[in-house]
Write an enzyme that holds these catalytic residues in place. Structure first.
Site, mmCIF file in Angstrom:
data_model
loop_
_atom_site.group_PDB
_atom_site.id
_atom_site.type_symbol
_atom_site.label_atom_id
_atom_site.label_comp_id
_atom_site.label_asym_id
_atom_site.label_seq_id
_atom_site.Cartn_x
_atom_site.Cartn_y
_atom_site.Cartn_z
ATOM 1 N N ALA A 53 0.865 -1.124 -0.006
ATOM 2 C CA ALA A 53 0.083 -0.033 0.002
ATOM 3 C C ALA A 53 0.854 1.136 0.045
ATOM 4 C CB ALA A 53 -0.927 0.071 1.524
ATOM 5 N N GLY B 258 0.769 -5.714 0.722
ATOM 6 C CA GLY B 258 -0.286 -5.833 -0.236
ATOM 7 C C GLY B 258 0.341 -6.466 -1.524
ATOM 8 N N GLU C 107 0.085 -9.981 -0.903
ATOM 9 C CA GLU C 107 -1.064 -10.308 -0.823
ATOM 10 C C GLU C 107 -1.851 -10.386 -2.209
ATOM 11 O OE1 GLU C 107 -3.292 -8.893 3.299
ATOM 12 O OE2 GLU C 107 -2.311 -7.223 2.097
ATOM 13 N N GLU D 195 3.464 -5.874 8.021
ATOM 14 C CA GLU D 195 2.275 -5.049 8.769
ATOM 15 C C GLU D 195 2.319 -4.864 10.399
ATOM 16 O OE1 GLU D 195 0.527 -6.293 4.801
ATOM 17 O OE2 GLU D 195 1.767 -6.923 6.190
#
Length: 309
Positions: free
Chosen positions: A115, A160, A163, A183
């Site tokens: 992100a 992300g 992910e 994270e």
């Protein structure tokens, strides 16, 4: 091709002149209208210059490559890029001529840094919540595509970015890959599927270690724990992914879709109902032209010519 590029750019500019789309639309993609003509996929303008869609041609027709291209931010997923990703995969979801998708990066030594934390810092808690929900649903859309998806990872795939790769069916990485979910170091957790998809791939204990510590691993470790399908020398992930995509592309497209459905949905069921699902998927192939073509090609000792019918 130059005319097509100009036309696509013109359409994109036309759309940008209108009202700016919300970064968090209320209506998520419908899976009821998957069969849209290829022309629409060609002409639909991208909502982001950070996400490019390329269709291979000739014998590779049916292979689609989604290319991440935001070099100034190491492909970090900001609002604009997220809109582009969603728009692109919704278009692929509607295109019956697409047989396999590769997700790769045009930025050297990085797949996706996760992100965009610079944008995140400016968001309210409510905006962060909406962004993460939209990101999660976008990755679920990738996972739920009826066709196979391949993540091509060279360099960093963090947060992300990992992910996104986890939402794909297959992952090919170079030895220079750096994968991790950092994270917890930011006092949050992976929120776009990482806590669920990682343990399903590598097991509960290894997933907990990687998430609790935020440890980053290289390509060799990733292959040893089953996180990726192949680890190849640095710079060779794309050729390997293309090789696999071509193998898939030569198979019966309806059969590939049914196989993916049987595997994905079957894993969520008990064995008895999963076998019933397998029977259901098999039955849908019995009256296809492709099945008869496969038998004819075998008897005639030639390559089959599948049409997806």
């Amino acid at each position: 091709m130059a005319v097509l590029t100009a036309l696509t750019r013109s359409l994109g500019q036309h759309c940008l002149k209108g009202s700016k789309p919300s970064i968090f639309p209320q209506n998520f993609p419908s899976h009821n209208s998957r069969f849209q003509t290829l022309r629409t996929l060609i002409l639909e303008p991208s909502l982001s210059e950070s996400v490019n869609l390329h269709r291979l041609s000739d014998s590779d027709s049916g292979i689609i490559e989604v290319n991440l291209n935001r070099p100034e931010a190491k492909n970090a997923i900001g609002n604009d890029m997220l809109r582009g990703l969603r728009h692109t995969f919704e278009a692929i979801d509607r295109d019956s001529s697409a047989h396999v998708v590769m997700i790769s990066s045009s930025v050297p030594k990085v797949f996706c840094a996760g992100a965009d934390l610079k944008e995140r810092k400016k968001m309210t808690a409510s905006e962060v919540h909406s962004y993460v929900n939209y990101l999660r649903s976008t990755f679920s859309l990738i996972e739920e595509l009826q066709i196979p998806t391949i993540a091509v990872v060279e360099g960093a795939a963090l947060g992300g970015g990992l992910e996104m790769a986890l939402s794909c069916d297959l992952r090919i990485c170079g030895e220079n890959a750096l994968l991790g979910l950092p994270e917890t170091g930011l006092a949050i957790i992976p929120g776009a599927g990482g806590t669920q998809r990682l343990p399903r791939l590598v097991g509960e204990s290894i997933a907990k270690e990687l998430i609790f510590t935020g440890r980053r691993i290289g390509g060799r470790d990733a292959i040893s724990m089953g996180l990726v399908n192949y680890c190849v020398p640095a710079g060779e992930a794309h050729p390997k992914a293309l090789e696999i995509a071509r193998e898939i592309n030569q198979k019966g497209p309806i059969a590939i879709r049914m196989a993916k459905r049987a595997i994905n949905e079957g894993l969520e069921r008990d064995m008895a109902s999963a076998l019933d699902l397998e029977e259901e998927c098999y039955e849908q192939l019995l009256n296809t032209k492709d099945r008869l073509e496969g038998l004819a090609a075998f008897a005639e000792k030639r390559k089959p010519r599948y049409t997806g019918e």
